[in-house]
Structures are given as C-alpha cells and as structure tokens.
Design a protein around this motif. Sequence first.
Motif, short mmCIF file in Angstrom:
data_model
loop_
_atom_site.label_atom_id
_atom_site.label_comp_id
_atom_site.label_asym_id
_atom_site.label_seq_id
_atom_site.Cartn_x
_atom_site.Cartn_y
_atom_site.Cartn_z
N ALA A 1 94.21 23.55 31.64
CA ALA A 1 92.82 23.34 32.05
C ALA A 1 92.52 21.86 32.12
CB ALA A 1 91.88 24.01 31.06
N GLN A 2 93.05 21.09 31.18
CA GLN A 2 92.77 19.66 31.19
C GLN A 2 93.50 18.96 32.33
OE1 GLN A 2 90.56 18.07 29.27
NE2 GLN A 2 90.01 20.08 28.48
N SER A 3 94.70 19.46 32.65
CA SER A 3 95.45 18.82 33.72
C SER A 3 94.86 19.09 35.08
CB SER A 3 96.90 19.30 33.70
OG SER A 3 96.96 20.69 34.00
N SER A 4 94.05 20.18 35.18
CA SER A 4 93.41 20.48 36.47
C SER A 4 92.18 19.62 36.60
CB SER A 4 93.05 21.96 36.56
OG SER A 4 92.16 22.28 35.54
N GLY A 5 92.36 18.32 36.72
CA GLY A 5 91.27 17.37 36.75
C GLY A 5 90.70 17.20 38.12
N LYS A 6 90.18 16.00 38.34
CA LYS A 6 89.45 15.77 39.57
C LYS A 6 90.35 15.81 40.79
CE LYS A 6 85.80 13.10 37.35
NZ LYS A 6 85.05 11.82 37.32
N ASN A 7 91.64 15.51 40.60
CA ASN A 7 92.53 15.49 41.74
C ASN A 7 92.93 16.90 42.17
OD1 ASN A 7 92.51 12.69 41.80
ND2 ASN A 7 94.22 12.54 40.34
N VAL A 8 93.07 17.81 41.22
CA VAL A 8 93.54 19.16 41.51
C VAL A 8 92.39 20.13 41.70
CG1 VAL A 8 95.00 21.05 40.69
CG2 VAL A 8 95.66 18.68 40.25
N GLY A 9 91.37 20.02 40.87
CA GLY A 9 90.26 20.95 40.94
C GLY A 9 90.30 21.94 39.80
N ILE A 10 89.25 22.72 39.65
CA ILE A 10 89.14 23.71 38.59
C ILE A 10 88.63 25.01 39.18
CG2 ILE A 10 88.73 22.01 36.77
CD1 ILE A 10 85.74 22.65 37.03
N GLY A 11 88.55 26.04 38.32
CA GLY A 11 87.99 27.30 38.76
C GLY A 11 88.99 28.15 39.52
N PRO A 12 88.53 29.26 40.10
CA PRO A 12 89.43 30.14 40.85
C PRO A 12 90.09 29.41 42.01
CG PRO A 12 87.12 30.69 41.25
CD PRO A 12 87.14 29.72 40.12
N GLU A 13 91.45 29.42 42.00
CA GLU A 13 92.25 28.76 43.04
C GLU A 13 91.94 27.26 43.14
OE1 GLU A 13 91.94 30.84 46.72
OE2 GLU A 13 92.33 32.79 45.82
N ASN A 14 91.44 26.69 42.06
CA ASN A 14 91.12 25.25 42.01
C ASN A 14 90.20 24.83 43.16
OD1 ASN A 14 92.73 24.86 39.73
ND2 ASN A 14 94.57 24.55 40.97
N ARG A 15 89.20 25.64 43.44
CA ARG A 15 88.31 25.39 44.58
C ARG A 15 87.11 24.52 44.24
NH1 ARG A 15 87.84 31.28 47.58
NH2 ARG A 15 90.02 31.41 48.29
N TYR A 16 87.02 24.04 42.98
CA TYR A 16 85.83 23.30 42.57
C TYR A 16 86.22 21.96 41.95
CZ TYR A 16 83.45 27.72 43.24
OH TYR A 16 82.95 28.87 43.80
N TYR A 17 85.40 20.96 42.22
CA TYR A 17 85.52 19.68 41.55
C TYR A 17 84.72 19.73 40.24
CZ TYR A 17 87.13 17.83 46.05
OH TYR A 17 87.81 17.60 47.20
N PRO A 18 85.27 19.24 39.14
CA PRO A 18 84.51 19.25 37.88
C PRO A 18 83.41 18.19 37.88
CG PRO A 18 86.64 18.17 37.58
CD PRO A 18 86.63 18.69 38.99
N VAL A 19 82.23 18.60 37.52
CA VAL A 19 81.10 17.69 37.36
C VAL A 19 80.87 17.39 35.88
CG1 VAL A 19 78.62 17.39 37.73
CG2 VAL A 19 80.02 18.47 39.50
#
Length: 377
Positions: free
Chosen positions: A7-25
């Motif tokens: 979860a931490q590695s899925s940062g701003k470059n990869v994205g978060i959420g289902p299929e990494n479709r979201y940028y973390p705010v």
Amino acid sequence: MSWSANAQSSGKNVGIGPENRYYPVQNFRDDFQVYDDAVKAYVPYIVEQHADKTALSAYIDLESNRHYVLLISTQQDGYLFINAALKRKLWAGTWQVLSIDSLYRVYRQPELFLTLYGAPGLGDRQLFIGYPKSATQKTVVLRDDNLSLRPREFSDYDSFLSVGLLFLLATHAFLFSLYHRAFLRFYSLRDLLSLRAQEESFLINRPLSSTNILFTINLSFVLAYLILFVQSRNIDVFASRALLLGGHRFVALTGEFFLLSAVAFLFLMGKYVLLEVLGGLYKLQGIINVHFFKILQSSLLFFTGMTLLLAIVAFNGPTLTWSQNSLLIPLIIFYTARLALLYLAIRSMEPIKNLYLFSYLCIVELIPLIIGLRFAL
C-alpha cells in the motif's frame, strides 16, 4: 513484501485503489484515533499502546475535499461506521469507493467521524482520500438508509417546516384582516398584468409606508421558508453553505429562518435604494415607485404560490426526487417574465429611449439575476 508495504509503495507514481486508478490526496495512516477508556475520549493511535485495538477512527473533512473520493480497504472482513452508525460490511481485499460529494449531500455536515472495525492493528486497513485518474471508475453513492445501530431520530426539518407553514398562514391571515384592501391589491394577478399603474394609489405613492413594509417583511418570511425547504431536500442553495451551517435542530433552524428573513428584508430594501439611485441617474424618478410595487406584487404572488405548491407536493409525495434544475427553471422563467412585464409597464408610462430603459433594467434586474445564478450554481 507485506500487504501494508504494498500500500505504501503504491504512491503518487503508481496510484491507489482498485486497479490503481486513483491518485492519493491524503493518507489517514497517521491520523487514526482510538477510544481511551481511561480518559473517556479519543486519542491518537500509537502502535506501542494500541496494537490490540479493533476500532480505528478518523475525522473526514468533506467540505475541503469536494469532488474527491474516499477509498477504504481492509485485509480481513470488517465494518464501516459513520457518525457511530453502521453503514456497510467491508470485505477482505476489496476497495470501497465512496463519493465525498454524495456524503456531503446526505449528511449535510462539513466533517464526518468515520470508524473502521475489524482485525486489530494498523496494518489491517487503508483509508485514503483520492482523485480519479479518469472518469471510468464508477463510485458508490452512499445513502443514509442502511442499517443503523442507534435509534432513528425524527427529522427536525419536518417539524420546523410544518410549524413554518402555520407561521406563514398566521402572518397572511393577520395582513388579510388588518390590511384587507392592500392584501387584495398585492395578490391580484389581474392588477399585476395591468400596464396602467395607478400612481396616486396609497400603495404606490408611499413605498416606505408601514403597510408596504409589513408586506415586504412577509415576503422575507416566505423567501426564508423556501430556502430552508429547498435545503431540507438536500439541494444546496449556495455552494459555500456558509450561512446554513448552524445545525439541524429545531431551535437552530428557527434561528436560521429569522436570520434569512432579515437578510432577505435588507436585500429588498437595498434594492429600493438602488432603484432610487439609478432612477436619479437615468432621470426616471416618476417610475421608481411603480417599479418597486410591481416587484413586490409579482414576488408575493409567485413565491407564495410556489411555497404552497412545493409543500403540497412534498407532504403528499415524500419519495419524490428533487433536483436543482427542477427549481431553477421556474425561477428563470419567472424573472424573465417579470423583466418583460416591467419593461412594458415602464414603457407605457413615459417616453423613454430604449437604450436608457434597457440599461436601467439590466442593472437593477438582469445583472443581479446573473450574479445570483452564478453563486447558486
């Protein structure tokens, strides 16, 4: 690599959420709180002290995060609580995507208290505010009709709206009894559509008389009631909502009603002052009183009729879906028709150059309407 490390590695470059479709705010990992029995209050989560806690809570700022989404995921099955009410089950390894706009409309609060209940420890759950990379992801619109563990409260809005109708009925009955001739004149559609204004009328030649002031106050009551009525149907009258955050209890709603009434009255009186100023600039002093009378007359007829219609529809069809457009369209039609009526009424009284008359009406009627719609939308 562990689940929380991913979860931490899925940062701003990869994205978060289902299929990494979201940028973390915003990541709430460091913002969780737990209830401390010793101090009888919520305290910040500390790994060394609260590793066995199964309920982690956080405050969600809705007003500052409009148009974003709330992303929730747990490693094991859990439950989501909002303001101490159970809303849904959280399935292990599945992201829940909640629209913050929908939460804002449902709860009508600038901030929510959210609790994630599940396996102990911080690594079991993720909570983010995110922004979609694209519009393809369909968000869940959360409704406030799920299972609740607290007793259902009766709506203070409904009680206030019922009492408000009785109050408006009383004010209209008072004016009808004590100012019968003026009441019949103000609420006469035939008189409104007549272009031959009686300038010597006691209602026209004395615009700031006690009679006119009382009917202006009554119009202010009607406008305030309509604003709160629309607000109770989850439609934001103004995008900022700064004026209407006093609360939803009966006393708070009553205070908002009289506050809005005072604001509406000051606006109506301010409009008369504006008419006087512009009338002097355009040398139209002879039509100012008629103009103001037509404004009051048309507004009393339209908004009083609209109040009765909306009340009848609402109390006989509580499941009716309300939308902003269904209320804005009648308002636009009314103000457009009133602008045309004022132009014809003023044009029939004095030989005025069309350019002067159009400029005058645009400043006092059209421009305020455009500004009002801009803030409403």
